[in-house]
Scaffold this motif. Structure first.
Motif, PDB file in Angstrom:
ATOM      1  N   TRP A   1      82.887   7.546-101.184  1.00  0.00           N
ATOM      2  CA  TRP A   1      83.377   6.617-102.195  1.00  0.00           C
ATOM      3  C   TRP A   1      83.896   7.310-103.456  1.00  0.00           C
ATOM      4  O   TRP A   1      84.072   6.663-104.488  1.00  0.00           O
TER       5      TRP A   1
ATOM      6  N   TYR B   1      70.804   0.009-105.113  1.00  0.00           N
ATOM      7  CA  TYR B   1      70.649   1.457-104.943  1.00  0.00           C
ATOM      8  C   TYR B   1      71.271   2.090-106.179  1.00  0.00           C
ATOM      9  O   TYR B   1      72.385   1.729-106.572  1.00  0.00           O
ATOM     10  N   HIS B   2      70.537   3.026-106.795  1.00  0.00           N
ATOM     11  CA  HIS B   2      71.069   3.648-108.010  1.00  0.00           C
ATOM     12  C   HIS B   2      71.027   5.169-107.974  1.00  0.00           C
ATOM     13  O   HIS B   2      71.300   5.806-108.994  1.00  0.00           O
TER      14      HIS B   2
HETATM   15  C1  LIG Z   1      75.882   2.281-107.377  1.00  0.00           C
HETATM   16  C2  LIG Z   1      75.445   3.707-107.282  1.00  0.00           C
HETATM   17  N1  LIG Z   1      74.720   4.243-108.283  1.00  0.00           N
HETATM   18  C3  LIG Z   1      74.323   5.520-108.267  1.00  0.00           C
HETATM   19  C4  LIG Z   1      74.622   6.337-107.194  1.00  0.00           C
HETATM   20  C5  LIG Z   1      74.168   7.761-107.183  1.00  0.00           C
HETATM   21  O1  LIG Z   1      75.259   8.599-107.310  1.00  0.00           O
HETATM   22  P1  LIG Z   1      75.177  10.144-106.857  1.00  0.00           P
HETATM   23  O2  LIG Z   1      75.135  10.117-105.367  1.00  0.00           O
HETATM   24  O3  LIG Z   1      76.418  10.751-107.392  1.00  0.00           O
HETATM   25  O4  LIG Z   1      73.940  10.710-107.451  1.00  0.00           O
HETATM   26  C6  LIG Z   1      75.354   5.821-106.128  1.00  0.00           C
HETATM   27  C7  LIG Z   1      75.663   6.659-104.967  1.00  0.00           C
HETATM   28  O5  LIG Z   1      76.084   6.223-103.938  1.00  0.00           O
HETATM   29  C8  LIG Z   1      75.772   4.468-106.169  1.00  0.00           C
HETATM   30  O6  LIG Z   1      76.473   3.910-105.186  1.00  0.00           O
END
Ligand SMILES: Cc1ncc(COP(=O)(O)O)c(C=O)c1O
Length: 419
Positions: free
Chosen positions: A45, A137-138
């Motif tokens: 993404w 999910y964060h």
């Molecule tokens: C909505 C959202 N927040 C946070 C993240 C975390 O990002 P990263 O994988 O760059 O740590 C993602 C990852 O897919 C996400 O989709």
């Protein structure tokens, strides 16, 4: 002794060898054997304008030759200033302040730490409450895992995570449940974190502009600190620059990453309102925001983000986004012939549906689908039973037609074997 690379979200007990990717261009990646794969998920993404984009490469190359990196505590530089200044034109209108970090998870960590300290600086000893959405999910760091709903992604660490109240997301049919739960749990010491319009890794769960607006209206009225996680939804993914613009209620904090650099380099921003920033201004160092990473504000990352912004600001990019919106609506229509395909939904450049069991996480089915899509030269990586695509904006109409055909063919081949 033999070295091994330990890959993310990969069970090496199942997969010893992975395809070696040697090049990528536009919407395509190429492995060592010369096999090409259509990158239907924009490489987790992140990719907006296609791989190895010459404009991004050029700006990055130039930046590398003048200032590759400098400590960002105590210094500033033009690429960071220009980036934040230009983002002001596209974010929801507000007096924004910008804090850099390196990935989506750290953007969330920063937002949470900032919001907690902000509330405590308003009133010492404040007992802060956090509300998140079910199916959210964060990210994968401890704070980011804590605020997300507990899932297969958190199981091994659940007892180390801090307490968060998870309320129903305002998905179609659950809007009132969401509002009632907010009414019940939220107050002015509450941090409310949400993915606006589309919950990504939780299964591409989508909700309407109206549902977002109603949810934020209640949260705002209750006095919550609003954190919009736009790590996935930012930069055109939902058909707008930012999903937050779907509501007139401006969040207190917006987290950005993934598409920020067009997917070329790791970088993130935690963007906060002036009221938060001002609450940290003081004669005493300890009242400041004592957080930072070695590569915070990396100038080369900023150059990639500026190059991506150049492309985002072009008319053709928005024409491409609306073409993708139309084409994936057509794919959605074509998918209706498949009996075990349910809950077909799309928003902006994202199309998703459930295959053989809505709401479940059938890892075996996921693997079968993934392998077959790969065999057909398409990188489509289901989330359990949720199959989705989210292609780069340089994708052509023809390529999208083919993706639709590949999805239908793969599913039909599985159906034929099972029945
Ligand atoms: C909505 C959202 N927040 C946070 C993240 C975390 O990002 P990263 O994988 O760059 O740590 C993602 C990852 O897919 C996400 O989709």
């Amino acid at each position: 002794m033999e070295y091994r690379i330990w890959h993310p979200f990969t069970q090496h007990g199942q997969k010893a060898e992975l395809p070696e990717i040697v090049a990528a261009s536009g919407s395509w990646i190429t492995d060592k054997s010369g096999k090409r794969y259509f990158d239907a998920i924009s490489s987790w993404w992140v990719n907006l304008h296609g791989h190895s984009h010459p404009h991004i490469a050029e700006r990055v190359n130039e930046q590398m030759k003048t200032l590759e990196h400098v400590i960002f505590s105590g210094f500033t530089h033009a690429p960071a200033q220009e980036l934040c200044n230009r983002l002001m034109n596209h974010l929801p209108k507000n007096d924004w302040k910008f804090f850099f970090s390196d990935n989506g998870s750290t953007a969330i960590e920063v937002a949470m730490k900032m919001a907690i300290q902000y509330l405590r600086q308003q009133e010492a000893g404040t007992k802060v409450k956090v509300i998140g959405l079910e199916g959210s999910y964060h990210g994968d760091t401890f704070g980011a895992m804590s605020v997300a709903e507990r899932s297969v992604f958190t199981t091994s660490w659940d007892d180390f995570l801090f307490d968060v109240v998870h309320i129903p997301a305002p998905l179609p049919g659950s809007e009132n449940a969401c509002l009632e739960a907010l009414e019940r749990h939220a107050d002015s010491n509450t941090i409310f974190i949400y993915e606006p319009l589309v919950q990504g890794a939780g299964g591409m769960r989508m909700y309407s502009d109206e549902a977002l607006h109603q949810m934020l209206s209640v949260a705002k009225l209750k006095g919550c600190v609003l954190i919009a996680d736009e790590v996935m939804t930012g930069f055109g993914r939902t058909g707008r620059w930012f999903a937050s613009s779907a509501s007139a209620i401006v969040p207190d904090i917006i987290c950005l990453s993934k598409g920020l650099t067009g997917g070329a380099l790791p970088m993130s921003l935690t963007v906060c309102g002036n009221h938060l920033y001002e609450a940290f201004l003081d004669e005493r160092f300890i009242k400041g925001f004592l957080h930072g990473h070695s590569f915070t504000g990396n100038p080369v990352g900023c150059a990639a983000a500026l190059a991506s912004l150049d492309l985002m600001e072009e008319n053709e990019t928005w024409m491409a986004i609306s073409m993708i919106e139309k084409e994936i609506a057509k794919i959605a229509e074509r998918l209706t012939v498949l009996e075990r395909v349910t809950d077909i939904r799309h928003k902006g450049t994202i199309l998703a549906f459930e295959y053989a069991g809505a709401g479940s996480y059938d890892h075996q089915m996921r693997e079968v689908l993934y392998e077959r899509f790969m065999h057909a030269g398409h990188l489509i990586r289901p989330l359990g039973n949720t199959v989705y695509i989210m292609p780069p904006y340089c994708t052509t109409k023809k390529e999208l037609e083919v993706v639709g055909t590949v999805i239908i063919d793969v599913i039909q081949s599985i159906e034929e074997e099972q029945f």
